[in-house]
Design a protein around this motif. Structure first.
Motif, PDB file in Angstrom:
ATOM      1  N   ASN A 157      -0.007  -2.400   1.696  1.00  0.00           N
ATOM      2  CA  ASN A 157       0.515  -3.633   1.089  1.00  0.00           C
ATOM      3  C   ASN A 157       1.627  -3.269   0.119  1.00  0.00           C
ATOM      4  N   ASN A 189       5.592  -2.842  -0.688  1.00  0.00           N
ATOM      5  CA  ASN A 189       6.838  -2.614   0.035  1.00  0.00           C
ATOM      6  C   ASN A 189       6.792  -1.322   0.841  1.00  0.00           C
ATOM      7  N   GLU A 210      10.847   1.586  -1.289  1.00  0.00           N
ATOM      8  CA  GLU A 210      11.275   1.213  -2.649  1.00  0.00           C
ATOM      9  C   GLU A 210      12.239   2.275  -3.162  1.00  0.00           C
ATOM     10  N   THR A 222      14.364  -2.892  -2.317  1.00  0.00           N
ATOM     11  CA  THR A 222      13.021  -2.827  -1.734  1.00  0.00           C
ATOM     12  C   THR A 222      13.051  -3.452  -0.347  1.00  0.00           C
ATOM     13  N   PRO A 251      10.274  -4.934   2.426  1.00  0.00           N
ATOM     14  CA  PRO A 251       8.860  -5.225   2.690  1.00  0.00           C
ATOM     15  C   PRO A 251       8.414  -4.677   4.052  1.00  0.00           C
ATOM     16  N   TYR A 252       7.108  -4.606   4.241  1.00  0.00           N
ATOM     17  CA  TYR A 252       6.551  -4.140   5.525  1.00  0.00           C
ATOM     18  C   TYR A 252       6.945  -5.065   6.676  1.00  0.00           C
ATOM     19  N   GLU A 262       9.629  -5.484   8.370  1.00  0.00           N
ATOM     20  CA  GLU A 262      10.986  -6.052   8.468  1.00  0.00           C
ATOM     21  C   GLU A 262      11.915  -5.120   9.237  1.00  0.00           C
ATOM     22  N   THR A 295       8.304  -0.709   9.998  1.00  0.00           N
ATOM     23  CA  THR A 295       9.435  -1.208   9.219  1.00  0.00           C
ATOM     24  C   THR A 295      10.662  -0.418   9.661  1.00  0.00           C
TER      25      THR A 295
END
Lengths: 553, 331
Positions: free
Chosen positions: B8, B10, B13, B33, B35-36, B38, B195
């Motif tokens: 959970n 990012n 970062e 950052t 996020p997961y 993406e 990601t």
């Protein structure tokens, strides 16, 4: 798909057979066609050497079967050395550079193998075909050992050290390949480096730097020689060997094979550390500052430990001691003063060269300094960490100059005050002179390297270090009248510093009238110039470092 | 930041990242950052600092300072852990000349210790299938085309099922078909939960592929967010529209010049019935403009957006950079 836990189970670094890099090269360098041709050529040469020498031994020289089978051992050893030491090291360096050149080395950096496993993988993977061809020659050697009745322990000792030396030479190639950019240069320079380090440099052992002979397999070959050649030659070799039976490191009397293996293993460890640092962090210096200074001190200890016990009572440290066996006239032997002066001068010169080499390893370039300062500022620290790569190497060069001049003084003192020269004393006042010579050369080189960069330092080595010597020697060879001029010109080079210092200050020195005035004057003049120049460079360097430090605030 | 990957927060970062080459600042206190899950794009002209940023992320380069975390792992301190969860594909990805395709993949399955020999082989086959290279498995790497090479390296990158993929200009040198295949492959990978952090200098391509993107120039981020947000942040949402009419163009040209959002109207030299306008309005304004032209009673033969505003943004950034470099003040 595998989970993360599966990724954790890498083979340990010492499991060479399971190392993916070794397997990768086993595939690409052991393809049947290329390997077949290599093996065919190797078997032809090894077979020819073995059979032709054996046949000559039996049918022409009419040797016994045992002696005839011993005769091919040394030629085969040379051939094996060529395969494993020369070709293997060249291949290792070129292969490493090729990986960098093609760009695939980045993938390798990213694999979750430990740095040590990567070093081991390349070390045994890149020269894998050379190992295979080396093994192809071994049946002839084994046959020669068996029929030549060579004791098992001799074979194990010889080939044990041979293999350790092979690993060291390949590591030399690997370091060269890691540092150099062009693959052809890497191949050629690594072969040149291996040749120079392990063939030329060991010749300095004949001039008092006995330790250097232990970076080759020569002591072990000498020790084993009585069992590797035919009986009459073996007896002669045994007689020669009796005069130098052991490595008298501070009179501890190690067997030659053990001391050689220890020396080679120490160097292997040093090079592995260098490569580990590079694999761990690509921007790292090959050695840390404390490590390089420690290595420098260790080399001094080794040089002294091996040389001092041979000064007296035997006098074996002197070149003329060995040469006396070839002189027909009888009578006692004693070393000449000139020989002693040369040995001291060469010790000082080698110390200065090693100091410069260590300086190259630990001195930061401008980018590294800027980055280091910015990082330090960001972290809110007032100054760079003393031992970090971007920190100045000045204190460490100072420490090495002190250690080196101390070692040089000790060696010279033992030579001069030995029983060979009666009651001659070595004044302690010479120690600061030795320090001055080492420090002027070392600091000048360091300040140039750190302040102006590698190119300026390299150019200075050529123009100030080498060129004046060449010009001086040429002028000196033109006629006696020009000798003083030659002395003055040569004295400009820091390389001449240790020699001039010894000729000027050592009590044994008995210079001809031409040199009696010229050498001391040239020595003081150039040392003064060198000192002023080094100070100027050091001031410039300090300003440049302050500028970097303030510009990063 | 710990040695175990987090799931959970990012995926990537970056905090205060700086990279220097001597006096040149390649990346200047960059923070971002991702996020997961993406597909995140990084766009910028040459020299913007994209490759330096990616090399730091990929643990191939030590930054001057800064913090980088990949799935919660400190990538600068714990490189080996970071490398276990990350896949990196460099710009103009190279392949070794002395290996075949399957040998190349076999090698990396073993370096990642992906299991038994059979498991390694089947994983390599899976990845070859994803990039449509199964037929080339026995080819020499050196014999592959540029596009095939890129896809092979992508397959290699996929081998350990990385949680974070860092792809530096993966589409460079590819023909349009290969580019499309690559784009589809990346989207499929992101659907599986990875990601993807991808860079390109072709902005419109990234806009199609990425859920978010950021524009980078001279080591700093100029704008970030969705494609529309980036366009708005940069304030240069300008596009070229070519309008071809039947009949004389003078009237409509002068009418267009008076419309809101139209910066400039030029008459095409190649086509005597075409006018080209620089337009800064949004999609709705563009639709209203077309309606307005029709209401003027002009017979419109074509109404065509000539280039995407993204390309213009990048061109303008590059032009500004050149202007700055050439400026005597800088020297």
């Amino acid at each position: 798909m595998k989970t993360d836990s599966a990724l954790q189970h890498q083979a340990p670094f010492w499991a060479i057979w399971a190392n993916p890099i070794v397997r990768r090269y086993a595939r690409s360098r052991m393809r049947p066609r290329a390997l077949g041709i290599s093996l065919l050529i190797t078997l032809m040469i090894a077979g020819f050497l073995f059979f032709v020498i054996r046949q000559v031994g039996i049918y022409q020289a009419e040797l016994s079967i045992r002696d005839a089978h011993r005769m091919p051992i040394i030629p085969l050893l040379f051939f094996q050395g060529f395969i494993l030491f020369v070709l293997g090291s060249g291949q290792t360096a070129a292969g490493m550079t090729a990986e960098a050149d093609e760009g695939v080395i980045d993938y390798q950096r990213l694999t979750p193998m430990t740095p040590l496993a990567k070093v081991v993988g390349y070390l045994f993977g890149l020269p894998i075909r050379e190992y295979a061809t080396f093994l192809a020659t071994m049946p002839f050697t084994l046959w020669a050992f068996w029929r030549g009745e060579v004791p098992l322990h001799i074979g194990l000792q010889l080939y044990g050290v041979f293999m350790i030396a092979g690993v060291l030479y390949h590591l030399t190639g690997l370091v060269a390949g890691t540092v150099l950019k062009n693959r052809r240069w890497a191949f050629l320079s690594s072969m040149g480096l291996v040749f120079a380090l392990y063939t030329v440099v060991p010749q300095a052992s004949k001039l008092g730097l006995v330790y250097f002979k232990y970076v080759t397999i020569e002591p072990v070959v000498r020790e084993s020689l009585p069992y590797l050649v035919e009986s009459r030659m073996g007896a002669a070799a045994q007689t020669m060997e009796n005069f130098a039976p052991a490595a008298q490191f501070f009179n501890l009397n190690f067997p030659q094979s053990v001391f050689t293996a220890g020396t080679l293993l120490f160097l292997i460890g040093t090079m592995v550390v260098m490569l580990w640092r590079r694999w761990h962090r690509a921007e790292s210096h090959l050695m840390g500052k404390a490590g390089a200074t420690g290595l420098f001190a260790w080399i001094q200890l080794m040089l002294l430990g091996n040389a001092l016990p041979l000064i007296e009572p035997s006098g074996r440290v002197f070149l003329s001691h060995g040469a006396r066996y070839f002189q027909l006239e009888g009578g006692g032997w004693s070393p000449a003063a000139g020989e002693t002066l040369a040995m001291s001068g060469i010790y000082g010169l080698v110390t200065l060269m090693i100091l410069c080499l260590m300086t190259v390893l630990i001195t930061p370039d401008r980018t590294s300094q800027i980055r280091g300062w910015r990082r330090t500022r960001k972290l809110g620290r007032p100054k760079l960490s003393f031992q970090s790569d971007p920190a100045t190497s000045f204190p460490w060069v100072f420490a090495m100059a002190a250690i080196g001049s101390g070692g040089w003084f000790w060696f010279t003192k033992k030579l001069v005050e030995s029983a060979w020269f009666g009651t001659t004393d070595m004044p302690i006042a010479i120690l600061p002179v030795f320090f001055l010579v080492t420090a002027v050369g070392g600091f000048g080189f360091h300040a140039l390297l750190e302040g102006k960069g590698k190119r300026a330092a390299g150019l200075a080595v050529i123009l100030i270090g080498i060129a004046p010597l060449l010009v001086g020697v040429t002028i000196g060879a033109t006629g006696e009248a020009l000798v003083p001029l030659a002395v003055w010109i040569s004295g400009c080079s820091p390389v001449a510093g240790p020699i001039y210092a010894v000729l000027t200050f050592l009590p044994l020195s008995n210079l001809p009238p031409d040199f009696e005035r010229t050498i001391p004057r040239a020595f003081w003049f150039w040392q003064g110039v060198g000192l002023l120049w080094s100070c100027k460079l050091a001031i410039q360097l300090r300003r440049s470092r302050i500028k970097i430090a303030t510009s990063t605030q | 930041m710990t040695g175990k990957p987090e799931t959970n927060g990012n995926a990537i970062e970056i905090r205060d990242l700086r990279v220097d080459y001597g006096d040149f600042v390649a990346v200047n206190d960059l923070s971002l950052t991702v996020p997961y899950g993406e597909v995140y794009g990084l766009v910028g002209p040459n020299g913007a600092g994209k490759t330096s940023t990616f090399r730091v992320l990929a643990t191939l380069m030590e930054p001057t300072y800064g913090e980088v975390s990949l799935a919660g792992i400190d990538a600068l301190e714990d490189k080996e852990s970071a490398r276990r969860i990350m896949g990196y594909m460099p710009d103009l990805a190279p392949v070794p000349s002395d290996l075949k395709v399957r040998e190349f993949l076999d090698f990396y399955t073993h370096t990642y210790a992906l299991g038994t020999r059979n498991e390694c082989r089947s994983r390599a086959e899976e990845c070859l299938e994803i990039v449509s290279l199964t037929d080339q498995r026995n080819s020499w790497c050196r014999e592959l085309s540029r596009g095939q090479t890129q896809r092979l390296v992508l397959a290699k990158t996929l081998l350990p099922s990385p949680k974070v993929m860092i792809l530096d200009e993966p589409a460079s040198g590819l023909d349009p078909l290969s580019r499309r295949e690559l784009r589809l492959s990346l989207q499929a990978i992101a659907h599986e939960g990875a990601t993807v952090f991808v860079s390109s200098h072709i902005l419109s391509e990234l806009a199609e592929m990425c859920s978010s993107l950021c524009v980078m120039n001279q080591g700093q981020i100029l704008a970030s967010g969705t494609a529309t947000e980036v366009r708005n942040q940069l304030g240069r949402a300008e596009r070229q529209i070519a309008v071809t009419v039947l009949g004389p163009r003078d009237n409509i040209a002068s009418w267009l010049a008076s419309q809101h959002g139209v910066l400039e109207v030029t008459k095409s030299e190649q086509h005597d019935q075409r006018v080209i306008l620089r337009f800064t309005g949004g999609d709705h304004e563009q639709a209203a403009l077309l309606s307005g032209i029709l209401e003027q009673g002009v017979a419109v033969k074509s109404f065509e957006e000539k280039s995407s505003s993204f390309e213009d943004i990048l061109v303008k950034i590059a032009e500004d950079n050149r202007r700055q470099e050439g400026s005597p003040d800088e020297n």
